[in-house]
Design a protein around this motif. Structure first.
Motif, PDB file in Angstrom:
ATOM      1  N   GLN A 112      15.226 -38.321  32.404  1.00 25.87           N
ATOM      2  CA  GLN A 112      16.348 -37.369  32.442  1.00 25.87           C
ATOM      3  C   GLN A 112      16.428 -36.705  33.813  1.00 25.87           C
ATOM      4  O   GLN A 112      17.513 -36.492  34.353  1.00 25.87           O
ATOM      5  CB  GLN A 112      16.163 -36.294  31.364  1.00 25.87           C
TER       6      GLN A 112
ATOM      7  N   TYR B 295      19.744 -36.646  37.016  1.00 27.87           N
ATOM      8  CA  TYR B 295      20.327 -35.521  37.747  1.00 27.87           C
ATOM      9  C   TYR B 295      20.155 -35.708  39.251  1.00 27.87           C
ATOM     10  O   TYR B 295      21.065 -35.406  40.029  1.00 27.87           O
ATOM     11  CB  TYR B 295      19.688 -34.205  37.288  1.00 27.87           C
TER      12      TYR B 295
ATOM     13  N   LYS C 204      16.861 -31.285  30.181  1.00 30.60           N
ATOM     14  CA  LYS C 204      18.320 -31.399  30.160  1.00 30.60           C
ATOM     15  C   LYS C 204      18.974 -30.029  29.999  1.00 30.60           C
ATOM     16  O   LYS C 204      19.943 -29.706  30.713  1.00 30.60           O
ATOM     17  CB  LYS C 204      18.773 -32.318  29.037  1.00 30.60           C
TER      18      LYS C 204
ATOM     19  N   ASP D  93      21.192 -28.569  33.045  1.00 29.49           N
ATOM     20  CA  ASP D  93      22.601 -28.260  32.769  1.00 29.49           C
ATOM     21  C   ASP D  93      22.897 -26.789  33.065  1.00 29.49           C
ATOM     22  O   ASP D  93      23.984 -26.442  33.535  1.00 29.49           O
ATOM     23  CB  ASP D  93      22.943 -28.565  31.313  1.00 29.49           C
ATOM     24  N   SER D  94      21.919 -25.920  32.797  1.00 26.85           N
ATOM     25  CA  SER D  94      22.153 -24.483  32.956  1.00 26.85           C
ATOM     26  C   SER D  94      22.294 -24.072  34.417  1.00 26.85           C
ATOM     27  O   SER D  94      22.924 -23.054  34.708  1.00 26.85           O
ATOM     28  CB  SER D  94      21.005 -23.685  32.317  1.00 26.85           C
TER      29      SER D  94
ATOM     30  N   GLN E 288      23.681 -25.979  36.807  1.00 30.17           N
ATOM     31  CA  GLN E 288      24.892 -26.536  37.411  1.00 30.17           C
ATOM     32  C   GLN E 288      25.891 -25.410  37.613  1.00 30.17           C
ATOM     33  O   GLN E 288      26.294 -24.739  36.661  1.00 30.17           O
ATOM     34  CB  GLN E 288      25.512 -27.599  36.492  1.00 30.17           C
TER      35      GLN E 288
END
Length: 519
Positions: free
Chosen positions: A109, A113, A209, A213-214, A216
């Motif tokens: 994962q 990114y 993940k 994601d947090s 970004q």
């Protein structure tokens, strides 16, 4: 431009979400750090997740010694060498990232990114994406690692590389790759950088993940520039390649933690020659401004090398308006202009030497040792260094270079916002024409936006209209933050606006990003 400004507030909300996540991660950190693995845990975990029987022979103490030696050898090349070394020493050289994320191929994962780093205008190799992939593929291949010695070495390298890259990626997206204070000589804006506590929490991440994601950036401006970068279109008047460079440097600026947090503030975009008064995320007043002359006012410079060890950093032209933030605390109506020594030496003295009545005609008083010189016409302006010997002040009046009002805020560059009698410059598209201060197109409207209705505003209007100009200081009931900033690209209702790099600051930033291998 308005849309860009309206989204500044969203950056702060995203920061709050990230801090909330990291606080949770910090709580979990005690679990990670306190659970000491038994002798068989490392090998057992790796065997269970990969099926490679070699890991059955792995022993924690033997691995820890190899890890310690490998970390010592690779430490000079790490982005946070002291922090990483201290963490693993404290945690007995356990590969906490591999142990936590090897399950269900969680390490892969991370790679997805890093592989998409170009969406942020960043080079995936800044995060060693290729090397990480090789080690990760080898880990999950049942026959990829064939000896216990190779297992120790490869897991140590994978742990160190993953930790370093995860730290770099986290810093890049939340704070920017470079610190603006380290690359710009005329930069005085409060800008947050990561501390050791926030970085150490990264080792406690449970779900990669969710965390990745947090961080970004979710601000609409950032997302719009990301989309434009992906589309690869050319902005009007410039090539697609140059457009890409401009988008990349402005994405980096949007990652810096230096954005306004207040409900009401004033922002000047130097590159756009524009001022906005912002209230609750919306522009309630905007106007043209004139800013200081720049080194690249002819727009002839291209990417060039800068010596990172040079104490001058970039080399700004002496009249450039600095990037800064402060608080507007008062105004002076019918201001006195205390002429800076640089202007006195380069302009006033020369004009006085050419025309003995120049000073009188422009209401300029000359001071020596704090006392007014009664007959400045008798001074020989061609001998010695009169610009240093004398001080010059321009009295209030119609021809005062500061116009009818100036707005004051503390800063080490001695700049302010002010009116001007030279109104013609506002009709020009290139308005980098001042000595460094910011000239306002609509100073009275600006005063009203700051003071609101009431006695003080009425006093300002009256005294600006008086035929007898008397310098008067009036304090703001409540100080208002001001930000002088520099953006050359932003989204405006679906259209990417681009401005020319009048100060060459895009060039400086792009060069430093290149040196770091970030683009």
């Amino acid at each position: 431009m308005t849309r860009w400004l309206n989204n500044f507030a969203e950056l702060m909300l995203i920061g709050h979400m990230v801090r909330k996540y990291l606080l949770l991660a910090f709580t979990i950190a005690f679990t990670v750090q306190s659970c000491k693995k038994s002798r068989s845990d490392l090998g057992k975990t790796l065997f269970t997740e990969t099926g490679n029987k070699v890991f059955k022979n792995v022993e924690n103490e033997a691995f820890a010694e190899v890890f310690r030696q490998t970390l010592k050898a690779e430490q000079p090349g790490l982005s946070q060498p002291k922090l990483i070394a201290a963490f693993y020493e404290k945690n007995e050289y356990e590969p906490v990232i591999v142990l936590q994320h090897v399950k269900q191929k969680g390490l892969q994962q991370l790679l997805t990114y890093f592989d998409r780093a170009a969406e942020h205008g960043l080079n995936p190799e800044l995060f060693k994406a290729k090397e990480l992939k090789e080690l990760t593929d080898k880990l999950y291949d049942k026959k990829g690692i064939q000896t216990t010695e190779d297992a120790y070495r490869d897991i140590a390298r994978l742990e160190i590389l993953a930790a370093n890259s995860l730290l770099q990626y986290s810093i890049a997206l939340q704070y920017g790759v470079v610190s603006p204070k380290r690359i710009y000589a005329a930069y005085f804006t409060d800008t947050q950088r990561p501390d050791s506590n926030s970085l150490n929490r990264i080792f406690a991440i449970r779900d990669l993940k969710v965390y990745l994601d947090s961080i970004q950036p979710a601000n609409e401006q950032y997302l719009a520039l990301q989309k434009a970068l992906k589309e690869g279109k050319a902005a009007p008047g410039i090539t697609a390649a140059e457009t890409q460079k401009i988008l990349k440097v402005n994405l980096e600026r949007l990652r810096w933690k230096n954005k306004p947090q207040e409900d009401k503030y004033v922002i000047v975009n130097i590159a756009d020659f524009r001022l906005d008064v912002m209230e609750k995320g919306k522009s309630v007043l905007n106007m043209k401004v004139c800013v200081g002359e720049g080194r690249n006012k002819d727009f002839t410079d291209n990417i060039q090398e800068y010596d990172e060890n040079d104490l001058k950093k970039d080399r700004p032209f002496s009249r450039e308006t600095p990037q800064l933030n402060s608080m507007i605390h008062s105004v002076q109506v019918n201001p006195v202009w205390n002429i800076p020594e640089s202007i006195a030496s380069k302009e006033i003295v020369k004009s006085a030497a050419e025309d003995r009545y120049y000073l009188a005609n422009h209401n300029i008083d000359v001071f020596e040792n704090g006392k007014v010189v009664e007959d400045p016409e008798e001074i020989d302006w061609t001998s010695g260094n009169p610009g240093k010997k004398y001080r010059f002040k321009q009295r209030p009046g119609e021809d005062n270079s500061l116009g009818k009002i100036k707005f004051l805020f503390n800063n080490q560059s001695a700049v302010y916002l002010h009116d001007t009698p030279a109104k013609a410059a506002f009709k020009q598209s290139m308005r980098a024409v001042s000595h460094g201060c910011v000239r306002l197109e609509k100073p009275l409207d600006f005063a009203h936006a700051l003071f609101g209705d009431g006695a003080k505003y009425e006093q300002i209007k009256k005294q600006m209209e008086d035929t007898v100009a008397v310098a008067t200081n009036i304090s703001l009931p409540k100080k208002v933050p001001v930000y002088l900033t520099y953006f050359t690209a932003w989204d405006d209702s679906g259209t990417i606006q681009v401005r020319k790099d009048v100060y060459g600051l895009d060039i400086v930033l792009y060069t430093y990003l290149q040196k770091r291998g970030a683009i």
